[in-house]
Design a protein around this motif. Structure first.
Motif, PDB file in Angstrom:
ATOM      1  N   PRO A 158       0.816  -1.164  -0.146  1.00 22.83           N
ATOM      2  CA  PRO A 158      -0.094   0.120  -0.090  1.00 22.83           C
ATOM      3  C   PRO A 158       0.971   1.237  -0.078  1.00 22.83           C
ATOM      4  O   PRO A 158       2.102   1.046   0.278  1.00 22.83           O
ATOM      5  N   GLU A 159       0.191   2.251  -0.471  1.00 22.69           N
ATOM      6  CA  GLU A 159       1.040   3.616  -0.403  1.00 22.69           C
ATOM      7  C   GLU A 159       1.221   3.849   0.749  1.00 22.69           C
ATOM      8  O   GLU A 159       0.543   3.611   1.895  1.00 22.69           O
ATOM      9  N   PRO A 160       2.274   4.711   1.303  1.00 21.20           N
ATOM     10  CA  PRO A 160       2.511   4.907   2.603  1.00 21.20           C
ATOM     11  C   PRO A 160       1.419   5.938   3.125  1.00 21.20           C
ATOM     12  O   PRO A 160       0.768   6.916   2.668  1.00 21.20           O
ATOM     13  N   GLY A 161       0.872   5.404   4.419  1.00 20.22           N
ATOM     14  CA  GLY A 161      -0.415   6.055   4.942  1.00 20.22           C
ATOM     15  C   GLY A 161      -1.752   5.712   4.438  1.00 20.22           C
ATOM     16  O   GLY A 161      -2.650   6.256   4.988  1.00 20.22           O
ATOM     17  N   ASP A 162      -1.742   4.963   3.691  1.00 23.56           N
ATOM     18  CA  ASP A 162      -3.063   4.519   2.962  1.00 23.56           C
ATOM     19  C   ASP A 162      -3.575   3.089   3.792  1.00 23.56           C
ATOM     20  O   ASP A 162      -3.260   2.051   3.628  1.00 23.56           O
ATOM     21  N   ARG A 163      -4.051   3.606   4.838  1.00 21.06           N
ATOM     22  CA  ARG A 163      -4.601   2.707   5.979  1.00 21.06           C
ATOM     23  C   ARG A 163      -5.686   1.855   5.610  1.00 21.06           C
ATOM     24  O   ARG A 163      -5.668   0.520   5.996  1.00 21.06           O
ATOM     25  N   GLN A 164      -6.514   2.381   4.767  1.00 24.91           N
ATOM     26  CA  GLN A 164      -7.477   1.550   4.061  1.00 24.91           C
ATOM     27  C   GLN A 164      -7.152   0.431   3.187  1.00 24.91           C
ATOM     28  O   GLN A 164      -7.525  -0.595   3.203  1.00 24.91           O
ATOM     29  N   ARG A 165      -6.247   0.757   2.420  1.00 24.78           N
ATOM     30  CA  ARG A 165      -5.738  -0.423   1.320  1.00 24.78           C
ATOM     31  C   ARG A 165      -4.752  -1.145   2.341  1.00 24.78           C
ATOM     32  O   ARG A 165      -4.803  -2.461   1.946  1.00 24.78           O
ATOM     33  N   ALA A 166      -4.121  -0.649   3.414  1.00 26.79           N
ATOM     34  CA  ALA A 166      -3.403  -1.842   4.067  1.00 26.79           C
ATOM     35  C   ALA A 166      -4.337  -2.856   4.939  1.00 26.79           C
ATOM     36  O   ALA A 166      -3.925  -3.827   5.004  1.00 26.79           O
ATOM     37  N   ARG A 167      -5.500  -2.283   5.372  1.00 29.52           N
ATOM     38  CA  ARG A 167      -6.508  -3.211   5.780  1.00 29.52           C
ATOM     39  C   ARG A 167      -7.082  -4.131   4.749  1.00 29.52           C
ATOM     40  O   ARG A 167      -7.039  -5.451   5.232  1.00 29.52           O
ATOM     41  N   GLU A 168      -7.458  -3.768   3.848  1.00 33.58           N
ATOM     42  CA  GLU A 168      -7.667  -4.600   2.505  1.00 33.58           C
ATOM     43  C   GLU A 168      -6.860  -5.652   2.409  1.00 33.58           C
ATOM     44  O   GLU A 168      -7.052  -6.952   2.209  1.00 33.58           O
ATOM     45  N   LEU A 169      -5.700  -5.388   2.301  1.00 33.60           N
ATOM     46  CA  LEU A 169      -4.611  -6.387   1.859  1.00 33.60           C
ATOM     47  C   LEU A 169      -4.448  -7.322   3.136  1.00 33.60           C
ATOM     48  O   LEU A 169      -4.352  -8.664   2.849  1.00 33.60           O
ATOM     49  N   LYS A 170      -4.527  -7.026   4.351  1.00 31.53           N
ATOM     50  CA  LYS A 170      -4.397  -7.726   5.507  1.00 31.53           C
ATOM     51  C   LYS A 170      -5.681  -8.676   5.488  1.00 31.53           C
ATOM     52  O   LYS A 170      -5.370  -9.956   5.674  1.00 31.53           O
ATOM     53  N   ARG A 171      -6.796  -8.177   5.197  1.00 34.12           N
ATOM     54  CA  ARG A 171      -8.097  -8.990   5.442  1.00 34.12           C
ATOM     55  C   ARG A 171      -7.802  -9.934   4.061  1.00 34.12           C
ATOM     56  O   ARG A 171      -8.152 -11.214   4.406  1.00 34.12           O
ATOM     57  N   GLU A 172      -7.441  -9.881   2.972  1.00 31.98           N
ATOM     58  CA  GLU A 172      -7.260 -10.658   2.033  1.00 31.98           C
ATOM     59  C   GLU A 172      -6.207 -11.513   2.209  1.00 31.98           C
ATOM     60  O   GLU A 172      -6.297 -12.874   2.149  1.00 31.98           O
ATOM     61  N   MET A 173      -5.071 -11.393   2.755  1.00 31.98           N
ATOM     62  CA  MET A 173      -3.962 -12.005   3.260  1.00 31.98           C
ATOM     63  C   MET A 173      -4.570 -13.197   4.200  1.00 31.98           C
ATOM     64  O   MET A 173      -4.316 -14.213   4.141  1.00 31.98           O
ATOM     65  N   ASP A 174      -5.229 -12.718   5.268  1.00 31.06           N
ATOM     66  CA  ASP A 174      -5.749 -13.468   6.195  1.00 31.06           C
ATOM     67  C   ASP A 174      -6.949 -14.640   5.651  1.00 31.06           C
ATOM     68  O   ASP A 174      -6.683 -15.755   5.850  1.00 31.06           O
ATOM     69  N   ARG A 175      -7.549 -13.993   4.481  1.00 29.21           N
ATOM     70  CA  ARG A 175      -8.543 -14.940   4.029  1.00 29.21           C
ATOM     71  C   ARG A 175      -7.671 -16.131   3.258  1.00 29.21           C
ATOM     72  O   ARG A 175      -8.345 -17.306   3.026  1.00 29.21           O
ATOM     73  N   LEU A 176      -6.836 -15.577   2.248  1.00 27.42           N
ATOM     74  CA  LEU A 176      -6.267 -16.562   1.221  1.00 27.42           C
ATOM     75  C   LEU A 176      -4.863 -17.259   1.901  1.00 27.42           C
ATOM     76  O   LEU A 176      -4.528 -18.290   1.383  1.00 27.42           O
ATOM     77  N   CYS A 177      -4.223 -16.750   2.754  1.00 26.81           N
ATOM     78  CA  CYS A 177      -2.881 -17.160   3.299  1.00 26.81           C
ATOM     79  C   CYS A 177      -3.001 -18.221   4.442  1.00 26.81           C
ATOM     80  O   CYS A 177      -2.145 -19.094   4.516  1.00 26.81           O
ATOM     81  N   LYS A 178      -3.974 -17.786   5.355  1.00 26.85           N
ATOM     82  CA  LYS A 178      -3.752 -18.648   6.745  1.00 26.85           C
ATOM     83  C   LYS A 178      -4.203 -20.051   6.394  1.00 26.85           C
ATOM     84  O   LYS A 178      -5.336 -20.328   5.620  1.00 26.85           O
ATOM     85  N   GLY A 179      -3.447 -20.816   6.995  1.00 32.18           N
ATOM     86  CA  GLY A 179      -3.590 -22.468   6.759  1.00 32.18           C
ATOM     87  C   GLY A 179      -3.061 -22.995   5.592  1.00 32.18           C
ATOM     88  O   GLY A 179      -3.163 -24.132   5.445  1.00 32.18           O
ATOM     89  N   THR A 180      -2.466 -22.228   4.591  1.00 32.31           N
ATOM     90  CA  THR A 180      -1.782 -22.757   3.260  1.00 32.31           C
ATOM     91  C   THR A 180      -0.843 -23.527   3.745  1.00 32.31           C
ATOM     92  O   THR A 180      -0.393 -24.516   2.946  1.00 32.31           O
ATOM     93  N   ASP A 181       0.249 -23.040   4.764  1.00 31.54           N
ATOM     94  CA  ASP A 181       1.486 -24.210   4.964  1.00 31.54           C
ATOM     95  C   ASP A 181       1.044 -25.397   5.064  1.00 31.54           C
ATOM     96  O   ASP A 181       1.362 -26.238   4.684  1.00 31.54           O
ATOM     97  N   ARG A 182      -0.006 -25.633   6.201  1.00 37.91           N
ATOM     98  CA  ARG A 182      -0.473 -26.791   6.510  1.00 37.91           C
ATOM     99  C   ARG A 182      -1.200 -27.624   5.515  1.00 37.91           C
ATOM    100  O   ARG A 182      -1.021 -28.927   5.034  1.00 37.91           O
ATOM    101  N   LYS A 183      -1.998 -26.817   4.526  1.00 36.02           N
ATOM    102  CA  LYS A 183      -2.951 -27.467   3.530  1.00 36.02           C
ATOM    103  C   LYS A 183      -1.995 -28.032   2.355  1.00 36.02           C
ATOM    104  O   LYS A 183      -2.279 -29.079   1.845  1.00 36.02           O
ATOM    105  N   LEU A 184      -0.881 -27.431   2.081  1.00 34.31           N
ATOM    106  CA  LEU A 184       0.016 -27.741   1.199  1.00 34.31           C
ATOM    107  C   LEU A 184       0.783 -29.055   1.416  1.00 34.31           C
ATOM    108  O   LEU A 184       0.768 -29.962   0.806  1.00 34.31           O
TER     109      LEU A 184
END
Length: 102
Positions: free
Chosen positions: A45-71
């Motif tokens: 995200p652009e520095p200071g773009d908190r909304q985009r940072a939250r969006e990225l965090k939400r998407e990473m939580d949704r898509l990334c969590k558990g993938t090590d175990r699932k793989l």
């Protein structure tokens, strides 16, 4: 000319769909999620773009969590399938510690 372009596009789509169908449903879901995860991990995200940072965090939580175990589970489940193992081998086996907490 338009028919040739249409035919070429149709052929490419058909080949792409066949490649997708080569994997069991659970493997394809993992691939789709993990590729989305990897994409999000590469976003900054652009520095200071908190909304985009939250969006990225939400998407990473949704898509990334558990993938090590699932793989690891999928590699164990499909150990006898060379094509599945080759595709799964393209993914880093341990990324969750690398997913930044934002």
């Amino acid at each position: 000319m338009i028919r040739k372009i249409f035919f070429a596009c149709s052929l490419m789509l058909a080949l792409d769909l066949r490649a997708t169908e080569a994997f069991p449903r659970d493997v394809q879901k993992f691939i789709d999620d993990r590729e989305g995860c990897d994409h999000m991990r590469g976003e900054e995200p652009e520095p200071g773009d908190r909304q985009r940072a939250r969006e990225l965090k939400r998407e990473m939580d949704r898509l990334c969590k558990g993938t090590d175990r699932k793989l690891a589970q999928l590699k164990k489940k499909y150990a006898a399938s060379a094509i599945v193992m080759k595709r799964l081998g393209e993914f880093d086996p341990q990324i969750e510690a690398a997913v930044p907490e934002k």
